[in-house]
Structure formats: structure tokens, C-alpha cells
Design a protein around this motif. Sequence first.
Motif, PDB file in Angstrom:
ATOM      1  N   UNK A  32       0.833  -1.202   0.000  1.00 26.49           N
ATOM      2  CA  UNK A  32       0.000   0.000   0.000  1.00 26.49           C
ATOM      3  C   UNK A  32       0.867   1.250   0.000  1.00 26.49           C
ATOM      4  N   UNK A  33       1.927   1.265   0.799  1.00 22.11           N
ATOM      5  CA  UNK A  33       2.821   2.419   0.832  1.00 22.11           C
ATOM      6  C   UNK A  33       3.480   2.591  -0.522  1.00 22.11           C
ATOM      7  N   UNK A  34       3.939   1.504  -1.117  1.00 22.36           N
ATOM      8  CA  UNK A  34       4.559   1.568  -2.440  1.00 22.36           C
ATOM      9  C   UNK A  34       3.563   2.070  -3.473  1.00 22.36           C
ATOM     10  N   UNK A  35       2.326   1.602  -3.399  1.00 22.68           N
ATOM     11  CA  UNK A  35       1.303   2.020  -4.364  1.00 22.68           C
ATOM     12  C   UNK A  35       1.033   3.516  -4.244  1.00 22.68           C
ATOM     13  N   UNK A  36       0.925   4.012  -3.019  1.00 25.43           N
ATOM     14  CA  UNK A  36       0.600   5.418  -2.812  1.00 25.43           C
ATOM     15  C   UNK A  36       1.773   6.309  -3.178  1.00 25.43           C
ATOM     16  N   UNK A  37       2.970   5.889  -2.860  1.00 25.46           N
ATOM     17  CA  UNK A  37       4.127   6.759  -3.039  1.00 25.46           C
ATOM     18  C   UNK A  37       4.728   6.660  -4.433  1.00 25.46           C
ATOM     19  N   UNK A  38       4.847   5.476  -5.001  1.00 26.23           N
ATOM     20  CA  UNK A  38       5.675   5.291  -6.186  1.00 26.23           C
ATOM     21  C   UNK A  38       4.942   4.943  -7.461  1.00 26.23           C
ATOM     22  N   UNK A  39       3.629   4.871  -7.469  1.00 23.13           N
ATOM     23  CA  UNK A  39       2.936   4.400  -8.660  1.00 23.13           C
ATOM     24  C   UNK A  39       1.853   5.373  -9.111  1.00 23.13           C
ATOM     25  N   UNK A  40       1.505   5.317 -10.398  1.00 19.48           N
ATOM     26  CA  UNK A  40       0.353   6.096 -10.856  1.00 19.48           C
ATOM     27  C   UNK A  40      -0.932   5.467 -10.329  1.00 19.48           C
ATOM     28  N   UNK A  41      -1.969   6.245 -10.276  1.00 16.36           N
ATOM     29  CA  UNK A  41      -3.275   5.733  -9.846  1.00 16.36           C
ATOM     30  C   UNK A  41      -4.306   6.202 -10.856  1.00 16.36           C
TER      31      UNK A  41
END
Length: 109
Positions: A32-41
Motif C-alpha cells: 500500500x505504501x509503495x502504491x501510494x508513493x511510487x505508482x500512478x493511480x
Amino acid sequence: MKKYNVAQIVVILAFLFFAFVVCRSVLRLGDMVSFVIWKPQIVCEESSYNFGSITKTKPTHEFVILNKGNRGLLIQNVVAGCGSCVEVVDFPKETIVPNSSGIIKLALL
């Protein structure tokens, strides 16, 4: 080979279950941290569109795609759910920067 009684087996299984739950929670938190910080949404307010009564030939609809993440969003391919009656007319070929949008255009065949 050592024999275990029922109480020892229950304690061992409880410990293994607890360890599994903790490890899984830590890994999920990392994802979840990786998704929020390092990825497009990718965010799309419409997941479908009803063309209603067809009055013109080859009607189209544009879906607005937003990038709410922290990295650029590159759409490589778009596939319509019903490939026999809907075609993809256009989609963004360039990277959609964070907090920006792009348009996917579909046409009814």
C-alpha cells in the motif's frame, strides 16, 4: 522423533497463524505504501456508458482518465469489454503526468 501433546500442537499452530497474519499485514502495508508513493493511480468516474437509442451512425463516447498517483501513467493498450460491438478509436499515447487527465474515445460499431 519427539511426540507432541495436543496443547503443544495448539500452541505451535497458534504461533504459526499469528506469524502468518503479521507477515501478511506487513507485506500488504508495504504494497500500500509503495502504491501510494511510487505508482500512478488511474481514476475513471465512468466505468460504463449506455448509448441508449442509436440515432446516428457510429456514435462515440469519451471516457476521461485521471492520474491521481505520484508517477506518470502510460497506457499501452485499451481493450473494450465487448470487442464485437465497440471499437477503441483513440487513447493517450503519451504519459499522463500526475494530477492530469487523458481521454479514451470509443465508438459503437
